[in-house]
Each structure stands twice: as C-alpha cells, then as structure tokens.
Design a protein around this motif. Sequence first.
Motif, PDB file in Angstrom:
ATOM      1  N   GLU A  32       0.825  -1.217   0.000  1.00  0.00           N
ATOM      2  CA  GLU A  32       0.000   0.000   0.000  1.00  0.00           C
ATOM      3  C   GLU A  32       0.855   1.260   0.000  1.00  0.00           C
ATOM      4  O   GLU A  32       0.535   2.247  -0.630  1.00  0.00           O
ATOM      5  N   GLN A  33       1.983   1.201   0.715  1.00  0.00           N
ATOM      6  CA  GLN A  33       2.906   2.337   0.720  1.00  0.00           C
ATOM      7  C   GLN A  33       3.490   2.564  -0.669  1.00  0.00           C
ATOM      8  O   GLN A  33       3.619   3.692  -1.120  1.00  0.00           O
ATOM      9  N   ARG A  34       3.865   1.473  -1.334  1.00  0.00           N
ATOM     10  CA  ARG A  34       4.437   1.602  -2.674  1.00  0.00           C
ATOM     11  C   ARG A  34       3.431   2.218  -3.635  1.00  0.00           C
ATOM     12  O   ARG A  34       3.775   3.080  -4.459  1.00  0.00           O
ATOM     13  N   SER A  35       2.183   1.776  -3.555  1.00  0.00           N
ATOM     14  CA  SER A  35       1.147   2.291  -4.446  1.00  0.00           C
ATOM     15  C   SER A  35       0.908   3.772  -4.202  1.00  0.00           C
ATOM     16  O   SER A  35       0.837   4.577  -5.149  1.00  0.00           O
ATOM     17  N   ALA A  36       0.788   4.167  -2.937  1.00  0.00           N
ATOM     18  CA  ALA A  36       0.557   5.574  -2.609  1.00  0.00           C
ATOM     19  C   ALA A  36       1.742   6.432  -3.023  1.00  0.00           C
ATOM     20  O   ALA A  36       1.578   7.523  -3.578  1.00  0.00           O
ATOM     21  N   ALA A  37       2.950   5.937  -2.778  1.00  0.00           N
ATOM     22  CA  ALA A  37       4.144   6.698  -3.119  1.00  0.00           C
ATOM     23  C   ALA A  37       4.272   6.893  -4.622  1.00  0.00           C
ATOM     24  O   ALA A  37       4.720   7.946  -5.086  1.00  0.00           O
ATOM     25  N   GLY A  38       3.870   5.901  -5.410  1.00  0.00           N
ATOM     26  CA  GLY A  38       3.940   6.027  -6.862  1.00  0.00           C
ATOM     27  C   GLY A  38       3.042   7.145  -7.376  1.00  0.00           C
ATOM     28  O   GLY A  38       3.450   7.956  -8.211  1.00  0.00           O
ATOM     29  N   GLY A  39       1.800   7.186  -6.861  1.00  0.00           N
ATOM     30  CA  GLY A  39       0.901   8.251  -7.276  1.00  0.00           C
ATOM     31  C   GLY A  39       1.391   9.614  -6.847  1.00  0.00           C
ATOM     32  O   GLY A  39       1.270  10.599  -7.592  1.00  0.00           O
ATOM     33  N   GLU A  40       1.974   9.701  -5.655  1.00  0.00           N
ATOM     34  CA  GLU A  40       2.484  10.977  -5.169  1.00  0.00           C
ATOM     35  C   GLU A  40       3.738  11.410  -5.935  1.00  0.00           C
ATOM     36  O   GLU A  40       3.960  12.607  -6.140  1.00  0.00           O
ATOM     37  N   ALA A  41       4.553  10.457  -6.361  1.00  0.00           N
ATOM     38  CA  ALA A  41       5.719  10.805  -7.177  1.00  0.00           C
ATOM     39  C   ALA A  41       5.274  11.397  -8.513  1.00  0.00           C
ATOM     40  O   ALA A  41       5.847  12.393  -8.990  1.00  0.00           O
ATOM     41  N   LEU A  42       4.249  10.805  -9.118  1.00  0.00           N
ATOM     42  CA  LEU A  42       3.711  11.347 -10.367  1.00  0.00           C
ATOM     43  C   LEU A  42       3.219  12.776 -10.157  1.00  0.00           C
ATOM     44  O   LEU A  42       3.492  13.669 -10.970  1.00  0.00           O
ATOM     45  N   MET A  43       2.511  13.014  -9.044  1.00  0.00           N
ATOM     46  CA  MET A  43       2.019  14.350  -8.745  1.00  0.00           C
ATOM     47  C   MET A  43       3.177  15.327  -8.557  1.00  0.00           C
ATOM     48  O   MET A  43       3.164  16.443  -9.087  1.00  0.00           O
ATOM     49  N   GLY A  44       4.191  14.910  -7.803  1.00  0.00           N
ATOM     50  CA  GLY A  44       5.307  15.802  -7.525  1.00  0.00           C
ATOM     51  C   GLY A  44       6.040  16.226  -8.783  1.00  0.00           C
ATOM     52  O   GLY A  44       6.277  17.422  -9.008  1.00  0.00           O
ATOM     53  N   PHE A  45       6.386  15.259  -9.628  1.00  0.00           N
ATOM     54  CA  PHE A  45       7.109  15.600 -10.851  1.00  0.00           C
ATOM     55  C   PHE A  45       6.224  16.356 -11.837  1.00  0.00           C
ATOM     56  O   PHE A  45       6.683  17.252 -12.546  1.00  0.00           O
ATOM     57  N   GLY A  46       4.937  15.989 -11.888  1.00  0.00           N
ATOM     58  CA  GLY A  46       4.016  16.713 -12.766  1.00  0.00           C
ATOM     59  C   GLY A  46       3.877  18.162 -12.355  1.00  0.00           C
ATOM     60  O   GLY A  46       3.869  19.067 -13.205  1.00  0.00           O
ATOM     61  N   MET A  47       3.778  18.421 -11.056  1.00  0.00           N
ATOM     62  CA  MET A  47       3.693  19.782 -10.564  1.00  0.00           C
ATOM     63  C   MET A  47       4.985  20.541 -10.827  1.00  0.00           C
ATOM     64  O   MET A  47       4.966  21.738 -11.150  1.00  0.00           O
ATOM     65  N   ALA A  48       6.128  19.859 -10.702  1.00  0.00           N
ATOM     66  CA  ALA A  48       7.416  20.516 -10.941  1.00  0.00           C
ATOM     67  C   ALA A  48       7.517  21.003 -12.384  1.00  0.00           C
ATOM     68  O   ALA A  48       7.948  22.124 -12.649  1.00  0.00           O
ATOM     69  N   VAL A  49       7.100  20.155 -13.331  1.00  0.00           N
ATOM     70  CA  VAL A  49       7.148  20.553 -14.744  1.00  0.00           C
ATOM     71  C   VAL A  49       6.184  21.707 -15.010  1.00  0.00           C
ATOM     72  O   VAL A  49       6.520  22.671 -15.705  1.00  0.00           O
ATOM     73  N   MET A  50       4.997  21.637 -14.419  1.00  0.00           N
ATOM     74  CA  MET A  50       4.003  22.677 -14.647  1.00  0.00           C
ATOM     75  C   MET A  50       4.436  24.016 -14.062  1.00  0.00           C
ATOM     76  O   MET A  50       4.050  25.079 -14.547  1.00  0.00           O
ATOM     77  N   ALA A  51       5.262  23.982 -13.000  1.00  0.00           N
ATOM     78  CA  ALA A  51       5.667  25.206 -12.321  1.00  0.00           C
ATOM     79  C   ALA A  51       6.868  25.892 -12.949  1.00  0.00           C
ATOM     80  O   ALA A  51       7.218  26.996 -12.539  1.00  0.00           O
ATOM     81  N   VAL A  52       7.509  25.268 -13.942  1.00  0.00           N
ATOM     82  CA  VAL A  52       8.669  25.898 -14.577  1.00  0.00           C
ATOM     83  C   VAL A  52       8.242  27.245 -15.173  1.00  0.00           C
ATOM     84  O   VAL A  52       7.223  27.326 -15.858  1.00  0.00           O
ATOM     85  N   PRO A  53       8.994  28.327 -14.917  1.00  0.00           N
ATOM     86  CA  PRO A  53       8.623  29.642 -15.452  1.00  0.00           C
ATOM     87  C   PRO A  53       8.456  29.626 -16.964  1.00  0.00           C
ATOM     88  O   PRO A  53       9.193  28.963 -17.678  1.00  0.00           O
ATOM     89  N   ALA A  54       7.453  30.365 -17.440  1.00  0.00           N
ATOM     90  CA  ALA A  54       7.114  30.360 -18.861  1.00  0.00           C
ATOM     91  C   ALA A  54       8.260  30.849 -19.733  1.00  0.00           C
ATOM     92  O   ALA A  54       8.395  30.438 -20.888  1.00  0.00           O
ATOM     93  N   ALA A  55       9.099  31.741 -19.197  1.00  0.00           N
ATOM     94  CA  ALA A  55      10.200  32.278 -19.985  1.00  0.00           C
ATOM     95  C   ALA A  55      11.257  31.229 -20.287  1.00  0.00           C
ATOM     96  O   ALA A  55      12.051  31.380 -21.213  1.00  0.00           O
TER      97      ALA A  55
END
Length: 205
Positions: A32-55
């Motif tokens: 269960e920890q592995r499953s939860a961590a996988g989804g949270e890793a996807l969220m973390g990296f997805g948010m990081a890419v989305m937050a890159v400054p537009a410039a």
Amino acid sequence: MHGPALAGWLLVALCAATGAYCLLRMRSPVAEQRSAAGGEALMGFGMAVMAVPAAVFGPPRWAWWAYGVVFGAAAVRALWNARGHARAHHLHHLVGTLAMVYMAVAMAAAPAAGAGHAAHAGPAGAPLVTGVLLLYFAGYVLGAGMRLVPAAGAVGGAVAGAGGVGTGRVGDGPLGAVAWGDRAEVALACRLAMGIGMFAMLLTM
C-alpha cells in the motif's frame, strides 16, 4: 504559471524534491505504501514541470491536453483505489489529480497557451473552480500541519523515552520497527509539501 521567476523555481525545487522522495518511498516492503508513493511521485514531478517559469519552458498546446489525459487516468485510478483501505487518502489524491487536470485544460484552452505556462494577460481557468480548490488545499495544509506537529512530538518522545538509544535506523531502537519511508509522519510531511505546492500553483491561475 504566472508569478515571479524566483517563486516559480522555488516551487519547482519543492515539487521535484517531493517527487524524488516519493520515488524512494516506493522501495517500501508494504504494498500500500508503494502504491501511494507512486501516485504521489507522479504528482510531484508533474507539478514541478508545470511550475517551470514560462520564460524558460513553453510547451505546445497539445502537451497540456496530454497532461490532462495522464492525470485523468490517475484520477480514475485514485477513484478505484478509494473503494478499499485508506479511503480518505485516495479521495485526497483524487482531488489533487483532478486539480492537475483542471490546470492543464485551463492552460491548453487559454489564449496564447502555446507561448508557455498560461502566458497571457488574464488569469486562466474558472474563478469559482479555482476558489473552491484553493479553499480545499488551504484547509488540507492547515489540517495536515496540525496533525504533523503531534506526530513529530510523539517521535521525539519515543527517542527520549528510550534514553537516546533509538537512532531511527531499521532494527535500532523503538523507531527501527518501521522503516523511515513507511513512517506516517514522513508520508504526511510529503503530502503537506505537495499541498502547499498545489495551493501556490492555484494562486497563479
């Protein structure tokens, strides 16, 4: 996203570090920890890419639609997992993935979206939806922070009660019974960081 470049890079660093930490948590022996961590890793990296400054990085419009599809699939998975244990966590993850879908669609549909992260004069998205999500994540961050303080105190008390014997290593002292990646307070801190990041991103919409 909108906002100063420095704030954007700080947000990128926070989300990327959280995603990397969640990848480490995927080594847990608990399924269960592995499953939860996988989804949270996807969220973390997805948010990081989305937050890159537009410039610095401006993906084409189709990339935002692809983003929406990926996180839409993650939302379906979170909804499916909510039928079992840890229902509250999976429902929170569902809200997070739907928020990512909402932001991706807003970026794709916004004027001049091809120039980068919502590089246009006005705010993206629907103000009502953005406001509701802001309220949710503000409440989540406050609630998680309040839960984290007693958890940290309990950990400190356990170490003190052991006469300083516990070092936090597996098999060493009272804390060793649970691997560091499986500790509830560590997972909660990870989710708290992502909640703060999500709130900050929604503020730029």
